[in-house]
Design a protein around this motif. Structure first.
Motif, PDB file in Angstrom:
ATOM      1  N   THR A 164      50.103  45.586  51.645  1.00 29.79           N
ATOM      2  CA  THR A 164      48.779  45.902  51.130  1.00 29.79           C
ATOM      3  C   THR A 164      48.142  46.972  52.016  1.00 29.79           C
ATOM      4  N   VAL A 165      47.009  47.473  51.587  1.00 30.88           N
ATOM      5  CA  VAL A 165      46.297  48.452  52.400  1.00 30.88           C
ATOM      6  C   VAL A 165      45.893  47.835  53.733  1.00 30.88           C
ATOM      7  N   ASP A 166      45.430  46.588  53.710  1.00 30.75           N
ATOM      8  CA  ASP A 166      45.027  45.922  54.944  1.00 30.75           C
ATOM      9  C   ASP A 166      46.214  45.754  55.888  1.00 30.75           C
ATOM     10  N   GLU A 167      47.359  45.349  55.342  1.00 30.69           N
ATOM     11  CA  GLU A 167      48.547  45.187  56.183  1.00 30.69           C
ATOM     12  C   GLU A 167      48.988  46.523  56.768  1.00 30.69           C
ATOM     13  N   LEU A 168      48.898  47.569  55.967  1.00 38.39           N
ATOM     14  CA  LEU A 168      49.255  48.902  56.460  1.00 38.39           C
ATOM     15  C   LEU A 168      48.316  49.312  57.591  1.00 38.39           C
ATOM     16  N   LEU A 210      56.187  60.925  38.510  1.00 38.04           N
ATOM     17  CA  LEU A 210      56.036  60.468  39.891  1.00 38.04           C
ATOM     18  C   LEU A 210      55.995  61.645  40.859  1.00 38.04           C
ATOM     19  N   LEU A 211      56.907  62.581  40.690  1.00 38.42           N
ATOM     20  CA  LEU A 211      56.955  63.735  41.581  1.00 38.42           C
ATOM     21  C   LEU A 211      55.687  64.572  41.469  1.00 38.42           C
ATOM     22  N   ASP A 212      55.099  64.580  40.275  1.00 35.37           N
ATOM     23  CA  ASP A 212      53.885  65.335  40.040  1.00 35.37           C
ATOM     24  C   ASP A 212      52.643  64.578  40.507  1.00 35.37           C
ATOM     25  N   ARG A 213      52.763  63.257  40.601  1.00 39.83           N
ATOM     26  CA  ARG A 213      51.610  62.403  40.887  1.00 39.83           C
ATOM     27  C   ARG A 213      51.045  62.630  42.285  1.00 39.83           C
ATOM     28  N   SER A 214      51.902  62.770  43.287  1.00 35.25           N
ATOM     29  CA  SER A 214      51.443  62.955  44.657  1.00 35.25           C
ATOM     30  C   SER A 214      52.550  63.585  45.488  1.00 35.25           C
ATOM     31  N   PRO A 215      52.195  64.473  46.403  1.00 38.14           N
ATOM     32  CA  PRO A 215      53.227  65.114  47.235  1.00 38.14           C
ATOM     33  C   PRO A 215      53.897  64.164  48.214  1.00 38.14           C
ATOM     34  N   VAL A 216      53.324  62.966  48.429  1.00 39.25           N
ATOM     35  CA  VAL A 216      53.947  62.026  49.369  1.00 39.25           C
ATOM     36  C   VAL A 216      54.918  61.074  48.673  1.00 39.25           C
ATOM     37  N   ILE A 217      55.011  61.137  47.346  1.00 33.29           N
ATOM     38  CA  ILE A 217      55.908  60.237  46.617  1.00 33.29           C
ATOM     39  C   ILE A 217      57.341  60.744  46.677  1.00 33.29           C
ATOM     40  N   LEU A 218      58.247  59.838  47.101  1.00 36.51           N
ATOM     41  CA  LEU A 218      59.677  60.111  47.165  1.00 36.51           C
ATOM     42  C   LEU A 218      60.397  59.049  46.338  1.00 36.51           C
ATOM     43  N   LEU A 246      49.099  53.744  47.633  1.00 35.40           N
ATOM     44  CA  LEU A 246      49.497  55.144  47.502  1.00 35.40           C
ATOM     45  C   LEU A 246      48.398  56.057  48.035  1.00 35.40           C
ATOM     46  N   ALA A 247      47.147  55.749  47.693  1.00 36.63           N
ATOM     47  CA  ALA A 247      46.030  56.577  48.158  1.00 36.63           C
ATOM     48  C   ALA A 247      45.942  56.556  49.688  1.00 36.63           C
ATOM     49  N   ALA A 248      46.163  55.388  50.272  1.00 37.05           N
ATOM     50  CA  ALA A 248      46.127  55.278  51.733  1.00 37.05           C
ATOM     51  C   ALA A 248      47.241  56.091  52.363  1.00 37.05           C
ATOM     52  N   CYS A 249      48.426  56.052  51.761  1.00 37.28           N
ATOM     53  CA  CYS A 249      49.555  56.829  52.279  1.00 37.28           C
ATOM     54  C   CYS A 249      49.280  58.324  52.144  1.00 37.28           C
ATOM     55  N   GLU A 250      48.731  58.708  51.029  1.00 32.70           N
ATOM     56  CA  GLU A 250      48.441  60.123  50.809  1.00 32.70           C
ATOM     57  C   GLU A 250      47.434  60.624  51.843  1.00 32.70           C
ATOM     58  N   ALA A 251      46.399  59.823  52.119  1.00 25.87           N
ATOM     59  CA  ALA A 251      45.377  60.225  53.076  1.00 25.87           C
ATOM     60  C   ALA A 251      45.948  60.376  54.480  1.00 25.87           C
ATOM     61  N   ALA A 252      46.958  59.573  54.801  1.00 34.49           N
ATOM     62  CA  ALA A 252      47.540  59.587  56.149  1.00 34.49           C
ATOM     63  C   ALA A 252      48.815  60.417  56.251  1.00 34.49           C
ATOM     64  N   GLY A 253      49.269  60.980  55.146  1.00 33.89           N
ATOM     65  CA  GLY A 253      50.504  61.757  55.170  1.00 33.89           C
ATOM     66  C   GLY A 253      51.747  60.910  55.337  1.00 33.89           C
ATOM     67  N   ILE A 254      51.669  59.655  54.866  1.00 30.40           N
ATOM     68  CA  ILE A 254      52.790  58.721  54.971  1.00 30.40           C
ATOM     69  C   ILE A 254      53.639  58.805  53.707  1.00 30.40           C
TER      70      ILE A 254
END
Length: 284
Positions: free
Chosen positions: A158-162, A239-247, A189-197
């Motif tokens: 979860t976001v909290d666990e992350l 998915l690839l278009d959704r966010s640059p951090v998605i693999l 996903l939003a949290a990862c995008e904000a942190a570049g994860i």
């Protein structure tokens, strides 16, 4: 529209964003195993540079299969694995076990099976509810300090666990379930995008699954027909278009399906088609 074809995990590991999940590869003896070896090798031939496996996949057999197929590994190839789940005699056949001593054994086993001295990306398959988080991640950090682990990621958090995990270690990747049909993990996903994860969605192609939104299924099929593509390719392109951090890490045991998946990286969605797909929030 996201057009980057590569991502730098942890700011250091350059990989092509469309990877390969090895979980579905049969590992038993015989023709099926030989076919699995060929699929793994074909993925690399097609330019895949990120392959996902785990201790849980065949209890080490999947890691051994990849080593047989690909070792010595090509320059730039990242084979990421996961630990924290062990075999059990219970009804599920597995249980959490991220106690420090257990994690160390699992990592040592993975090093041996993958025939490497260092696992460049190691993900905690699940947070063990019976072990303090600081103990779990502290053990991985110690392995990192010893040079046996390069970078640390998480799975199904979860976001909290992350957030709590990032107070203990540098988290470079998260592997949660996410797809065009299943967007429950948008906050993570939003949290990862904000942190570049890096965000590695598992089960990235969910079209046609029981309970899938009929309207979204129809929309995907229509876009696929317009682009002379398959619904699975459209789902991966989204998915690839959704966010640059998605693999995405789609998995298959069939060469033709593998080639189809890899080709999705070249599929481009126009803003109009993207909007048609974005308009649905149906869950699988």
């Amino acid at each position: 529209m996201t057009t980057a074809t590569t991502f730098r995990i942890g700011g250091e590991l350059d990989v092509r964003r469309l990877g390969f999940g090895a979980m579905r590869l049969p590992t038993g003896p015989g023709p099926a195993r030989e076919a699995s070896l060929q699929v793994a090798r074909r993925a690399v031939e097609l330019g895949v540079t990120l392959i996902d496996t785990a201790h849980m996949y065949g209890w080490g057999a999947n890691e051994e299969l990849l080593a047989e197929a690909l070792h010595p590994y090509a320059d730039g190839l990242l084979v990421a694995t996961k630990v924290g789940i062990v075999r059990s005699s219970g009804p599920d056949g597995w249980r959490h076990d991220a106690r420090p001593d257990s994690l160390r054994r699992q990592v040592e086993d993975a090093l041996r099976r993958l025939r490497v001295e260092r696992i460049e990306l190691l993900q905690l398959h699940r947070i063990d509810p019976g072990t303090p988080l600081a103990d779990q991640l502290g053990a991985l950090r110690e392995l990192q300090e010893e040079g046996k682990v390069g970078r640390i990621g998480l799975s199904e958090v979860t976001v909290d666990e992350l957030d709590r995990a990032r107070e203990i270690v540098d988290v470079v990747s998260v592997q949660n379930r996410y797809s065009l049909f299943d967007r429950e993990q948008e906050p993570v996903l939003a949290a990862c995008e904000a942190a570049g994860i890096a965000f590695l969605p598992w089960r990235p192609v969910a079209g046609g699954a029981p309970g899938a939104s009929a309207e979204l299924t129809a929309a995907v099929a229509a876009v696929a027909a317009e682009l002379d593509a398959t619904p699975a390719q459209v789902s991966l392109a989204w998915l690839l278009d959704r966010s640059p951090v998605i693999l995405p890490i789609p998995g298959t045991a069939r060469p033709a399906h593998l080639e189809e998946n890899v080709a999705a990286a070249d599929l481009r969605l126009t803003p109009g088609r993207r909007e048609r797909l974005d308009g649905f929030t149906g869950q699988v």
